[in-house]
Write a protein that holds these residues in place. Structure first.
Motif, PDB file in Angstrom:
ATOM      1  N   THR A 180      38.189  54.243  36.973  1.00  0.00           N
ATOM      2  CA  THR A 180      38.215  52.785  37.027  1.00  0.00           C
ATOM      3  C   THR A 180      39.007  52.361  38.251  1.00  0.00           C
ATOM      4  O   THR A 180      40.090  52.886  38.510  1.00  0.00           O
ATOM      5  CB  THR A 180      38.850  52.195  35.760  1.00  0.00           C
ATOM      6  OG1 THR A 180      38.117  52.637  34.609  1.00  0.00           O
ATOM      7  CG2 THR A 180      38.816  50.679  35.804  1.00  0.00           C
ATOM      8  N   SER A 181      38.465  51.418  39.005  1.00  0.00           N
ATOM      9  CA  SER A 181      39.142  50.935  40.208  1.00  0.00           C
ATOM     10  C   SER A 181      38.694  49.512  40.490  1.00  0.00           C
ATOM     11  O   SER A 181      37.765  48.997  39.856  1.00  0.00           O
ATOM     12  CB  SER A 181      38.841  51.846  41.403  1.00  0.00           C
ATOM     13  OG  SER A 181      37.444  51.900  41.648  1.00  0.00           O
ATOM     14  N   ARG A 182      39.343  48.899  41.467  1.00  0.00           N
ATOM     15  CA  ARG A 182      38.981  47.553  41.916  1.00  0.00           C
ATOM     16  C   ARG A 182      38.759  47.578  43.413  1.00  0.00           C
ATOM     17  O   ARG A 182      39.391  48.367  44.134  1.00  0.00           O
ATOM     18  CB  ARG A 182      40.073  46.536  41.560  1.00  0.00           C
ATOM     19  CG  ARG A 182      40.235  46.319  40.071  1.00  0.00           C
ATOM     20  CD  ARG A 182      41.062  45.089  39.771  1.00  0.00           C
ATOM     21  NE  ARG A 182      41.117  44.790  38.358  1.00  0.00           N
ATOM     22  CZ  ARG A 182      41.551  43.648  37.847  1.00  0.00           C
ATOM     23  NH1 ARG A 182      41.955  42.675  38.657  1.00  0.00           N
ATOM     24  NH2 ARG A 182      41.568  43.458  36.545  1.00  0.00           N
ATOM     25  N   CYS A 183      37.882  46.718  43.859  1.00  0.00           N
ATOM     26  CA  CYS A 183      37.598  46.660  45.289  1.00  0.00           C
ATOM     27  C   CYS A 183      37.235  45.227  45.667  1.00  0.00           C
ATOM     28  O   CYS A 183      36.835  44.420  44.826  1.00  0.00           O
ATOM     29  CB  CYS A 183      36.454  47.614  45.659  1.00  0.00           C
ATOM     30  SG  CYS A 183      34.918  47.363  44.739  1.00  0.00           S
ATOM     31  N   THR A 184      37.391  44.922  46.940  1.00  0.00           N
ATOM     32  CA  THR A 184      37.057  43.609  47.484  1.00  0.00           C
ATOM     33  C   THR A 184      35.940  43.790  48.500  1.00  0.00           C
ATOM     34  O   THR A 184      36.067  44.573  49.441  1.00  0.00           O
ATOM     35  CB  THR A 184      38.278  42.958  48.152  1.00  0.00           C
ATOM     36  OG1 THR A 184      39.340  42.853  47.187  1.00  0.00           O
ATOM     37  CG2 THR A 184      37.935  41.570  48.667  1.00  0.00           C
TER      38      THR A 184
END
Length: 338
Positions: A149-153
């Protein structure tokens, strides 16, 4: 008939029928002809049984194929209806499955992307190095992570969007890797809401500090003047009480956070007079200003026309502006509201 010869058509499980030969004239059937009929009957029985088995197999295959096609259509309909980007790649990074949202991010259609390598992993927040490392993990099945699980822009339609990326391994019953599933969920609105919640919390905390400071200053002045001028002390204590009521109002406004999260944040605008509100704010902050040896004054026409605004929000804005002005104004200075 002069001669008749019959032979049953049988299998190990059933009797299929019989094959019959007959003659109206001599001679009768010979032993060799009888044995030949036995052989032919056995072959006919086997052929009929095989034909039946093939027909049943074809029927089952047709049903299975139709059921599989229906399942595939249901899966595709589900993927098409999803608002999140979904794609699955094999161990070499070739796209096995992709829905329209993910395909649109690549500016292509799903059909043109199936069985092609993912050449632009940065579209889904991967750097080229990170994607190559992920493919290496998939090929070395002993080091495949269960889920990530990760976040990105990402840049989409000339604006920055925030995404939550969920990755998971798709395994067969025997544990063999079928593919690597990637789900990309747009959390831009959630992120903005969290930022607004943080800003609102900071503003409210800032607002709560102002009346506490005012109360403390007012009480100190009241204690000093209590012996010399009881009337002035009573006025100051009355002002401290009013300021406490203002603080309780702002505590109630903490509920705005919940309303904002549920999308029920309402601006209660109405026709209001700005001058009386400004006088109220100045009266509230004047004890703190006096303690800092700063003069507060209001220069505004007495008959200003009404404005359409939320009085509580305007009051907060004025308090914050004046509080900041008090912080950065030196002693013996003056703050004028016009």
């Amino acid at each position: 008939p002069y001669a008749w010869l019959g032979m049953p058509l049988i299998t190990s499980q059933d009797t299929l029928g019989a094959v019959v030969l007959q003659r109206d004239t001599e001679p009768s059937f010979s032993r060799w002809q009888r044995e030949l009929l036995v052989t032919v009957a056995a072959q006919i029985s086997a052929a009929i049984q095989n034909a039946r088995r093939f027909g049943e197999a074809e029927r089952l295959y047709t049903l299975t194929d139709a059921a599989l096609a229906e399942r595939v259509q249901q899966l595709q309909a589900l993927l098409d209806a999803m608002q999140d980007g979904v794609l699955m790649v094999d161990r070499s990074g070739r796209i096995l499955l992709i829905n329209p949202v993910a395909a649109d991010m690549l500016a292509q259609t799903p059909l043109t992307l199936i069985n092609t390598p993912l050449t632009r992993p940065e579209t889904f927040g991967f750097s080229q190095e990170e994607w190559q490392a992920r493919i290496a993990q998939l090929q070395d099945q002993s080091h495949i992570p269960t889920s990530l699980t990760s976040r990105c822009t990402l840049q989409r339609q000339e604006k920055l969007c925030h995404f939550a990326r969920q990755e998971t391994a798709v395994l067969a019953k025997d544990g063999a890797l079928i593919g690597w599933l990637i789900l990309l969920r747009d959390i831009t609105q959630e992120t903005k809401l969290a930022e607004r919640r943080t800003d609102l919390t900071r503003m409210i905390v800032h607002d709560l500090r102002n009346p506490l400071t005012t109360i403390s200053s007012t009480i100190q002045l009241a204690l000093r003047q209590l012996a010399a001028s009881p009337d002035d002390a009573a006025s100051l204590l009355h002002h401290a009480r009013a300021t406490t009521a203002d603080m309780l109002d702002m505590v109630d406004s903490l509920m705005d956070i919940t309303r904002m999260e549920t999308g029920n944040m309402i601006v209660d605008a109405e026709a209001m007079h700005i001058r009386p509100l400004a006088e109220q704010v100045l009266t509230r902050l004047r004890p703190y200003a006096q303690q800092q040896q700063i003069t507060l004054q209001l220069q505004a026409p007495p008959q200003l026309p009404p404005v359409w605004a939320d009085a509580e929000l305007v009051r907060r804005i004025l308090i914050n502006l004046l509080d900041n002005a008090l912080k950065f104004t030196p002693k013996n200075g003056q703050i004028t509201v016009t």
